[in-house]
Design a protein around this motif. Structure first.
Motif, PDB file in Angstrom:
ATOM      1  N   ALA A   1     144.800 -16.348  87.050  1.00 26.24           N
ATOM      2  CA  ALA A   1     144.493 -15.153  87.839  1.00 26.24           C
ATOM      3  C   ALA A   1     143.169 -15.302  88.581  1.00 26.24           C
ATOM      4  O   ALA A   1     143.052 -14.913  89.748  1.00 26.24           O
ATOM      5  CB  ALA A   1     144.455 -13.924  86.925  1.00 26.24           C
ATOM      6  N   CYS A   2     142.173 -15.887  87.935  1.00 19.19           N
ATOM      7  CA  CYS A   2     140.867 -16.049  88.562  1.00 19.19           C
ATOM      8  C   CYS A   2     140.877 -17.142  89.620  1.00 19.19           C
ATOM      9  O   CYS A   2     140.318 -16.973  90.707  1.00 19.19           O
ATOM     10  CB  CYS A   2     139.811 -16.354  87.496  1.00 19.19           C
ATOM     11  N   LEU A   3     141.532 -18.267  89.323  1.00 22.32           N
ATOM     12  CA  LEU A   3     141.478 -19.423  90.218  1.00 22.32           C
ATOM     13  C   LEU A   3     142.443 -19.317  91.384  1.00 22.32           C
ATOM     14  O   LEU A   3     142.146 -19.824  92.477  1.00 22.32           O
ATOM     15  CB  LEU A   3     141.791 -20.698  89.426  1.00 22.32           C
ATOM     16  N   VAL A   4     143.583 -18.670  91.189  1.00 23.72           N
ATOM     17  CA  VAL A   4     144.633 -18.667  92.209  1.00 23.72           C
ATOM     18  C   VAL A   4     144.827 -17.277  92.821  1.00 23.72           C
ATOM     19  O   VAL A   4     144.718 -17.099  94.037  1.00 23.72           O
ATOM     20  CB  VAL A   4     145.958 -19.189  91.612  1.00 23.72           C
ATOM     21  N   LEU A   5     145.119 -16.290  91.973  1.00 21.30           N
ATOM     22  CA  LEU A   5     145.484 -14.970  92.497  1.00 21.30           C
ATOM     23  C   LEU A   5     144.310 -14.277  93.184  1.00 21.30           C
ATOM     24  O   LEU A   5     144.486 -13.637  94.227  1.00 21.30           O
ATOM     25  CB  LEU A   5     146.037 -14.103  91.369  1.00 21.30           C
ATOM     26  N   LEU A   6     143.124 -14.384  92.625  1.00 15.73           N
ATOM     27  CA  LEU A   6     141.965 -13.697  93.194  1.00 15.73           C
ATOM     28  C   LEU A   6     141.156 -14.572  94.147  1.00 15.73           C
ATOM     29  O   LEU A   6     140.103 -14.146  94.618  1.00 15.73           O
ATOM     30  CB  LEU A   6     141.057 -13.194  92.065  1.00 15.73           C
ATOM     31  N   PHE A   7     141.641 -15.763  94.419  1.00 13.06           N
ATOM     32  CA  PHE A   7     140.912 -16.646  95.331  1.00 13.06           C
ATOM     33  C   PHE A   7     140.690 -16.028  96.713  1.00 13.06           C
ATOM     34  O   PHE A   7     139.564 -16.079  97.242  1.00 13.06           O
ATOM     35  CB  PHE A   7     141.643 -17.982  95.458  1.00 13.06           C
ATOM     36  N   PRO A   8     141.702 -15.410  97.366  1.00 12.73           N
ATOM     37  CA  PRO A   8     141.435 -14.821  98.695  1.00 12.73           C
ATOM     38  C   PRO A   8     140.368 -13.742  98.660  1.00 12.73           C
ATOM     39  O   PRO A   8     139.502 -13.685  99.547  1.00 12.73           O
ATOM     40  CB  PRO A   8     142.800 -14.255  99.105  1.00 12.73           C
ATOM     41  N   PHE A   9     140.414 -12.868  97.643  1.00 10.27           N
ATOM     42  CA  PHE A   9     139.411 -11.801  97.553  1.00 10.27           C
ATOM     43  C   PHE A   9     138.011 -12.360  97.382  1.00 10.27           C
ATOM     44  O   PHE A   9     137.065 -11.949  98.071  1.00 10.27           O
ATOM     45  CB  PHE A   9     139.753 -10.866  96.388  1.00 10.27           C
ATOM     46  N   LEU A  10     137.845 -13.302  96.452  1.00 13.53           N
ATOM     47  CA  LEU A  10     136.517 -13.863  96.204  1.00 13.53           C
ATOM     48  C   LEU A  10     136.016 -14.649  97.408  1.00 13.53           C
ATOM     49  O   LEU A  10     134.824 -14.620  97.722  1.00 13.53           O
ATOM     50  CB  LEU A  10     136.564 -14.756  94.960  1.00 13.53           C
ATOM     51  N   LEU A  11     136.914 -15.352  98.098  1.00 13.83           N
ATOM     52  CA  LEU A  11     136.499 -16.128  99.266  1.00 13.83           C
ATOM     53  C   LEU A  11     136.018 -15.208 100.386  1.00 13.83           C
ATOM     54  O   LEU A  11     134.969 -15.464 100.999  1.00 13.83           O
ATOM     55  CB  LEU A  11     137.664 -16.988  99.749  1.00 13.83           C
ATOM     56  N   VAL A  12     136.751 -14.146 100.662  1.00  8.40           N
ATOM     57  CA  VAL A  12     136.344 -13.206 101.715  1.00  8.40           C
ATOM     58  C   VAL A  12     135.042 -12.511 101.343  1.00  8.40           C
ATOM     59  O   VAL A  12     134.147 -12.334 102.184  1.00  8.40           O
ATOM     60  CB  VAL A  12     137.471 -12.181 101.967  1.00  8.40           C
ATOM     61  N   LEU A  13     134.914 -12.113 100.082  1.00 10.48           N
ATOM     62  CA  LEU A  13     133.688 -11.468  99.623  1.00 10.48           C
ATOM     63  C   LEU A  13     132.474 -12.363  99.838  1.00 10.48           C
ATOM     64  O   LEU A  13     131.460 -11.944 100.423  1.00 10.48           O
ATOM     65  CB  LEU A  13     133.822 -11.112  98.143  1.00 10.48           C
ATOM     66  N   ASP A  14     132.559 -13.597  99.382  1.00 16.98           N
ATOM     67  CA  ASP A  14     131.427 -14.520  99.505  1.00 16.98           C
ATOM     68  C   ASP A  14     131.146 -14.865 100.963  1.00 16.98           C
ATOM     69  O   ASP A  14     129.984 -14.961 101.373  1.00 16.98           O
ATOM     70  CB  ASP A  14     131.715 -15.793  98.717  1.00 16.98           C
ATOM     71  N   LEU A  15     132.203 -15.044 101.750  1.00 15.78           N
ATOM     72  CA  LEU A  15     132.023 -15.433 103.146  1.00 15.78           C
ATOM     73  C   LEU A  15     131.350 -14.322 103.938  1.00 15.78           C
ATOM     74  O   LEU A  15     130.421 -14.584 104.725  1.00 15.78           O
ATOM     75  CB  LEU A  15     133.381 -15.782 103.753  1.00 15.78           C
ATOM     76  N   LEU A  16     131.786 -13.080 103.756  1.00  6.90           N
ATOM     77  CA  LEU A  16     131.187 -11.971 104.496  1.00  6.90           C
ATOM     78  C   LEU A  16     129.713 -11.795 104.138  1.00  6.90           C
ATOM     79  O   LEU A  16     128.864 -11.587 105.014  1.00  6.90           O
ATOM     80  CB  LEU A  16     131.967 -10.681 104.221  1.00  6.90           C
TER      81      LEU A  16
END
Length: 262
Positions: free
Chosen positions: A121-136
């Motif tokens: 869940a942390c590595l795959v499912l939530l990857f888009p959310f965490l990536l957008v959060l960090d990028l913004l």
């Protein structure tokens, strides 16, 4: 509502200037930037391992490969746990031990362990959310940092105009000819822009730290050992008190023989 994990290495400063000059926002930015590099790699490796594991599970002769896929996911989760040392202590972990030796025991322990599904869940499912959060958060932080240093390099930018001629200075605004915006082509304009970016950067440090704490909270919630629902009851029963289960000796005033005879 879940409170954000503060992070042992992310102390909070009420004064915006002291916050900016401290190591807190820079550690937070490093933690977020590290995910932009490690996150896609972990997502690709863990996602491929999960996909192959689902395929291997359909074939009894590939049990070893299914166990290996779960082991790859665990290794990826260990990398994300270790990254937390940038802003906090490493995230603890606890996996289910095999009940018996052999591939069958390994298969049941690794593929049936709820911790493995939390890793996914942390590595795959939530990857888009965490990536957008960090990028913004990093785009805002780095953009304002570039604005603060604008007087040092604005004169080196050579950009075209709508009539085909070229002028010095960056264009701040929307893309395309005739779009609203302003061109920074003089020292006063560059200094004013740098001052405005510095004022915003004082408060953007809180934004980048909040993003790092949110990322850390998500990782901690999913990658740490699951909480024991009976932990509080066990603590009450083992601590000194009226419900303590362990007696440290015979009752006061009675010998062992007297206690039995009574």
């Amino acid at each position: 509502m879940i409170a954000l994990r503060p992070g042992r290495k992310l102390p909070h400063e009420r004064n915006p200037l002291r916050m900016l000059l401290s190591s807190t926002p820079w550690r937070a930015a490093g933690y977020l930037a590290g995910y932009l590099v490690a996150g896609p790699v972990l997502f690709a490796v863990a996602g491929l391992a999960v996909a192959l594991g689902l395929v291997f599970m359909q074939l009894t002769v590939t049990v070893a490969l299914t166990v290996g896929s779960a082991w790859v996911v665990r290794c990826c989760a260990q990398v994300e746990r270790g990254r937390a040392v940038l802003v906090d202590e490493p995230i603890p972990y606890a996996y289910r031990e095999p009940g018996k030796a052999g591939l069958v025991g390994q298969f049941k322990a690794r593929c049936g362990d709820p911790v493995t599904f939390r890793d996914i869940a942390c590595l795959v499912l939530l990857f888009p959310f965490l990536l957008v959060l960090d990028l913004l958060a990093l785009v805002v932080w780095l953009g304002l940092l570039a604005g603060v240093t604008l007087p040092l390099w604005f004169w080196s930018i050579d950009s075209p105009k709508s009539d085909g001629s070229r002028v010095t200075g960056p264009w701040l605004g929307g893309p395309g000819h005739g779009a609203p915006g302003v061109r920074i082509d003089t020292w006063p304009a560059a200094l004013i822009t740098a001052a405005l970016c510095l004022a915003l950067l004082l408060y953007a440090s809180y934004l980048v730290v909040a993003a790092a704490r949110l990322h850390l909270t998500v990782a901690h919630t999913l990658l740490r050992p699951p909480l024991d629902p009976l932990a509080r009851a066990k603590r009450v029963l083992t601590e000194p008190g009226p419900l303590a289960l362990v007696s440290h000796g015979p009752l006061p005033g009675l010998t062992l023989s007297e206690g039995h005879s009574s």
